[in-house]
Design a protein around this motif. Sequence first.
Motif, PDB file in Angstrom:
ATOM      1  N   ASP A   9       0.848  -1.200   0.000  1.00  0.00           N
ATOM      2  CA  ASP A   9       0.000   0.000   0.000  1.00  0.00           C
ATOM      3  C   ASP A   9       0.877   1.241   0.000  1.00  0.00           C
ATOM      4  O   ASP A   9       2.003   1.214   0.497  1.00  0.00           O
ATOM      5  CB  ASP A   9      -0.857   0.021   1.271  1.00  0.00           C
ATOM      6  CG  ASP A   9      -1.646  -1.253   1.435  1.00  0.00           C
ATOM      7  OD1 ASP A   9      -2.774  -1.316   0.943  1.00  0.00           O
ATOM      8  OD2 ASP A   9      -1.111  -2.210   2.032  1.00  0.00           O
ATOM      9  N   ARG A  10       0.309   2.310  -0.520  1.00  0.00           N
ATOM     10  CA  ARG A  10       1.027   3.587  -0.514  1.00  0.00           C
ATOM     11  C   ARG A  10       0.801   4.274   0.832  1.00  0.00           C
ATOM     12  O   ARG A  10      -0.349   4.383   1.271  1.00  0.00           O
ATOM     13  CB  ARG A  10       0.475   4.483  -1.628  1.00  0.00           C
ATOM     14  CG  ARG A  10       0.698   3.962  -3.019  1.00  0.00           C
ATOM     15  CD  ARG A  10      -0.372   4.431  -3.998  1.00  0.00           C
ATOM     16  NE  ARG A  10      -0.768   5.797  -3.823  1.00  0.00           N
ATOM     17  CZ  ARG A  10      -0.245   6.847  -4.477  1.00  0.00           C
ATOM     18  NH1 ARG A  10       0.683   6.649  -5.388  1.00  0.00           N
ATOM     19  NH2 ARG A  10      -0.663   8.065  -4.247  1.00  0.00           N
ATOM     20  N   PRO A  11       1.859   4.775   1.463  1.00  0.00           N
ATOM     21  CA  PRO A  11       1.655   5.463   2.748  1.00  0.00           C
ATOM     22  C   PRO A  11       1.196   6.897   2.533  1.00  0.00           C
ATOM     23  O   PRO A  11       1.917   7.859   2.805  1.00  0.00           O
ATOM     24  CB  PRO A  11       3.034   5.388   3.408  1.00  0.00           C
ATOM     25  CG  PRO A  11       3.982   5.354   2.264  1.00  0.00           C
ATOM     26  CD  PRO A  11       3.282   4.660   1.131  1.00  0.00           C
ATOM     27  N   ALA A 115      -7.241   7.010 -15.235  1.00  0.00           N
ATOM     28  CA  ALA A 115      -8.265   7.433 -14.272  1.00  0.00           C
ATOM     29  C   ALA A 115      -7.628   8.182 -13.107  1.00  0.00           C
ATOM     30  O   ALA A 115      -8.185   9.167 -12.608  1.00  0.00           O
ATOM     31  CB  ALA A 115      -9.028   6.206 -13.746  1.00  0.00           C
ATOM     32  N   GLU A 116      -6.460   7.724 -12.690  1.00  0.00           N
ATOM     33  CA  GLU A 116      -5.823   8.369 -11.531  1.00  0.00           C
ATOM     34  C   GLU A 116      -5.280   9.753 -11.883  1.00  0.00           C
ATOM     35  O   GLU A 116      -5.293  10.658 -11.056  1.00  0.00           O
ATOM     36  CB  GLU A 116      -4.726   7.466 -10.969  1.00  0.00           C
ATOM     37  CG  GLU A 116      -5.330   6.233 -10.303  1.00  0.00           C
ATOM     38  CD  GLU A 116      -4.329   5.369  -9.570  1.00  0.00           C
ATOM     39  OE1 GLU A 116      -3.133   5.411  -9.921  1.00  0.00           O
ATOM     40  OE2 GLU A 116      -4.756   4.646  -8.650  1.00  0.00           O
ATOM     41  N   ILE A 117      -4.825   9.901 -13.123  1.00  0.00           N
ATOM     42  CA  ILE A 117      -4.356  11.223 -13.575  1.00  0.00           C
ATOM     43  C   ILE A 117      -5.536  12.195 -13.543  1.00  0.00           C
ATOM     44  O   ILE A 117      -5.436  13.317 -13.047  1.00  0.00           O
ATOM     45  CB  ILE A 117      -3.738  11.121 -14.991  1.00  0.00           C
ATOM     46  CG1 ILE A 117      -2.346  10.474 -14.891  1.00  0.00           C
ATOM     47  CG2 ILE A 117      -3.658  12.493 -15.671  1.00  0.00           C
ATOM     48  CD1 ILE A 117      -1.660  10.220 -16.206  1.00  0.00           C
ATOM     49  N   GLU A 159      -9.380  -4.562  -7.654  1.00  0.00           N
ATOM     50  CA  GLU A 159      -9.573  -4.604  -9.107  1.00  0.00           C
ATOM     51  C   GLU A 159      -8.775  -3.516  -9.852  1.00  0.00           C
ATOM     52  O   GLU A 159      -8.344  -3.722 -10.985  1.00  0.00           O
ATOM     53  CB  GLU A 159     -11.061  -4.397  -9.371  1.00  0.00           C
ATOM     54  CG  GLU A 159     -11.531  -4.766 -10.738  1.00  0.00           C
ATOM     55  CD  GLU A 159     -13.007  -4.405 -10.905  1.00  0.00           C
ATOM     56  OE1 GLU A 159     -13.462  -3.405 -10.288  1.00  0.00           O
ATOM     57  OE2 GLU A 159     -13.693  -5.130 -11.634  1.00  0.00           O
ATOM     58  N   ASP A 160      -8.559  -2.361  -9.184  1.00  0.00           N
ATOM     59  CA  ASP A 160      -7.843  -1.271  -9.853  1.00  0.00           C
ATOM     60  C   ASP A 160      -6.419  -1.661 -10.234  1.00  0.00           C
ATOM     61  O   ASP A 160      -5.800  -1.003 -11.069  1.00  0.00           O
ATOM     62  CB  ASP A 160      -7.814  -0.017  -8.951  1.00  0.00           C
ATOM     63  CG  ASP A 160      -7.093  -0.265  -7.635  1.00  0.00           C
ATOM     64  OD1 ASP A 160      -7.325  -1.331  -7.020  1.00  0.00           O
ATOM     65  OD2 ASP A 160      -6.288   0.584  -7.219  1.00  0.00           O
ATOM     66  N   GLN A 161      -5.920  -2.740  -9.629  1.00  0.00           N
ATOM     67  CA  GLN A 161      -4.541  -3.135  -9.897  1.00  0.00           C
ATOM     68  C   GLN A 161      -4.408  -4.095 -11.082  1.00  0.00           C
ATOM     69  O   GLN A 161      -3.295  -4.464 -11.461  1.00  0.00           O
ATOM     70  CB  GLN A 161      -3.928  -3.783  -8.646  1.00  0.00           C
ATOM     71  CG  GLN A 161      -3.779  -2.811  -7.495  1.00  0.00           C
ATOM     72  CD  GLN A 161      -2.920  -1.620  -7.879  1.00  0.00           C
ATOM     73  OE1 GLN A 161      -1.801  -1.771  -8.363  1.00  0.00           O
ATOM     74  NE2 GLN A 161      -3.448  -0.417  -7.713  1.00  0.00           N
ATOM     75  N   ALA A 206     -17.165   7.520  -6.148  1.00  0.00           N
ATOM     76  CA  ALA A 206     -15.985   6.834  -6.673  1.00  0.00           C
ATOM     77  C   ALA A 206     -15.560   5.731  -5.723  1.00  0.00           C
ATOM     78  O   ALA A 206     -16.219   5.454  -4.726  1.00  0.00           O
ATOM     79  CB  ALA A 206     -14.871   7.857  -6.819  1.00  0.00           C
ATOM     80  N   LYS A 207     -14.416   5.093  -6.025  1.00  0.00           N
ATOM     81  CA  LYS A 207     -13.835   4.087  -5.140  1.00  0.00           C
ATOM     82  C   LYS A 207     -13.392   4.771  -3.858  1.00  0.00           C
ATOM     83  O   LYS A 207     -12.984   5.929  -3.880  1.00  0.00           O
ATOM     84  CB  LYS A 207     -12.670   3.455  -5.916  1.00  0.00           C
ATOM     85  CG  LYS A 207     -11.401   3.172  -5.174  1.00  0.00           C
ATOM     86  CD  LYS A 207     -10.381   2.543  -6.093  1.00  0.00           C
ATOM     87  CE  LYS A 207      -9.018   3.192  -5.965  1.00  0.00           C
ATOM     88  NZ  LYS A 207      -8.138   2.747  -4.948  1.00  0.00           N
ATOM     89  N   MET A 208     -13.532   4.059  -2.751  1.00  0.00           N
ATOM     90  CA  MET A 208     -13.022   4.620  -1.494  1.00  0.00           C
ATOM     91  C   MET A 208     -11.525   4.802  -1.656  1.00  0.00           C
ATOM     92  O   MET A 208     -10.823   3.882  -2.043  1.00  0.00           O
ATOM     93  CB  MET A 208     -13.320   3.659  -0.346  1.00  0.00           C
ATOM     94  CG  MET A 208     -12.858   4.194   0.989  1.00  0.00           C
ATOM     95  SD  MET A 208     -13.364   3.164   2.387  1.00  0.00           S
ATOM     96  CE  MET A 208     -15.099   3.512   2.508  1.00  0.00           C
TER      97      MET A 208
HETATM   98 MG    MG Z   1      -4.402   3.952  -5.262  1.00  0.00          MG
END
Ligand code: MG
Length: 382
Positions: A9-11, A115-117, A159-161, A206-208
């Motif tokens: 996970d990203r901190p 999507a993240e951009i 799923e996003d991964q 959106a996604k949490m």
């Molecule tokens: Mg993420």
Amino acid sequence: MGKIILTGDRPTGRLHIGHYVGSLRRRVELQNSGKFDEIYIMIADAQALTDNADNPEKVRENIIEVALDYLSAGLDPGKSHLFIQSQISELTELDFFYQNLVTVQRLQRNPTVKAEIQMRGFSDSDDNRTGTPVGFFCYPISQAADITAFKATTVPVGEDQEPMIEQTREIVRKFNSTYGPVLVEPEIMLPDNSACMRLPGTDGKAKMSKSLGNCIYLSDSAEEVARKVKGMFTDPGHLQVSDPGKVEGNTVFTYLDAFCRPEHFDKFGDCFVGRKASFEFHSLDEVKEQYRKGGLGDVMIKNFLTAVLNDTLEPIRARRHELEKDIPYVYAVLKEGTEAARKAASQTLAEVKAAMKINYFDKGVLDELIRKQSEKFSQAGQ
Ligand code: MG
Ligand code: ATP
């Protein structure tokens, strides 16, 4: 070949219930199943810096938060290596070599990065303050380095991964066919319950996600959980209790799909006892059926959801309170995990460099190089 897990996970914040159902709960089950030879759990601080370059303090602060969440959710340092990404420079080296195996165009097609951009509001200008950082755009390659460094066979993620794992598999195939069979193609392991693949935020949109402020955190107090659930949207058409309600797309039911267990109906049946109407349910299907028919109010459902969530979160919170009293222990776990992870990654890097013929000074290789090159030049001089 052993069975190896890599995930992380990203901190960028404390972990939330989306992380829990999307990956963390599964990791703990897999860890305790005894079916895996090695388990590596990474705190992806270097990746977090790709879109937080100007906020290193945030990343540093959240390393301990994520580590506390890991340990309180049941990750056991005796069974899993918990480590910090940036402390393993071998990962950066692998990333650099893999960059030659991926095209810009392929990265541009990655739907999650796209999507993240958009979510982060990066512009397509070359303005240093608003454009997309190169490191962020390229993070799928860095993720391939993380996964392959440990020869991971299994990556339990949300799923996003999916596009990241596919990108990794492509890099592995390209590497192995170009340089020889060194790397292992990983398999994604998605949650088996569709509600958990991409848990929506409390806003229902959106996604949490930590970056969107629509989260219920594992470390939220029971009161905070109650307050957040109370504020959630349900079905906008369900105005009167007697109105038929919609279950699909109703976030309260999505959370119940992800968290509700059969024993909760015995334990929290009281939530469905009211002044005007009372119900006795034995399964979530029965609750849904009643909600669709009408007569079952949002307040009852929300009280039940709060009880269900707190039932899962209470033991996690209790462990966290204990661990918070022993911060030196938490850092010791990370240090030890990082040392173990570095050993594994440096072994893979050595194999990668040998396959790529950039291991000039390895034992035996230098002697052979000197012999060959000397012969070549002496022949040329004759
Ligand atoms: Mg993420
Ligand atoms: P950020 O906003 O910084 O990207 P994030 O909340 O998206 O943070 P990550 O650290 O990117 O969290 O994700 C860590 C893991 O948790 C990944 O395996 C991801 O698939 C999973 N995950 C994150 N959010 C959810 C969610 N809402 N539902 C299911 N899985 C999730």
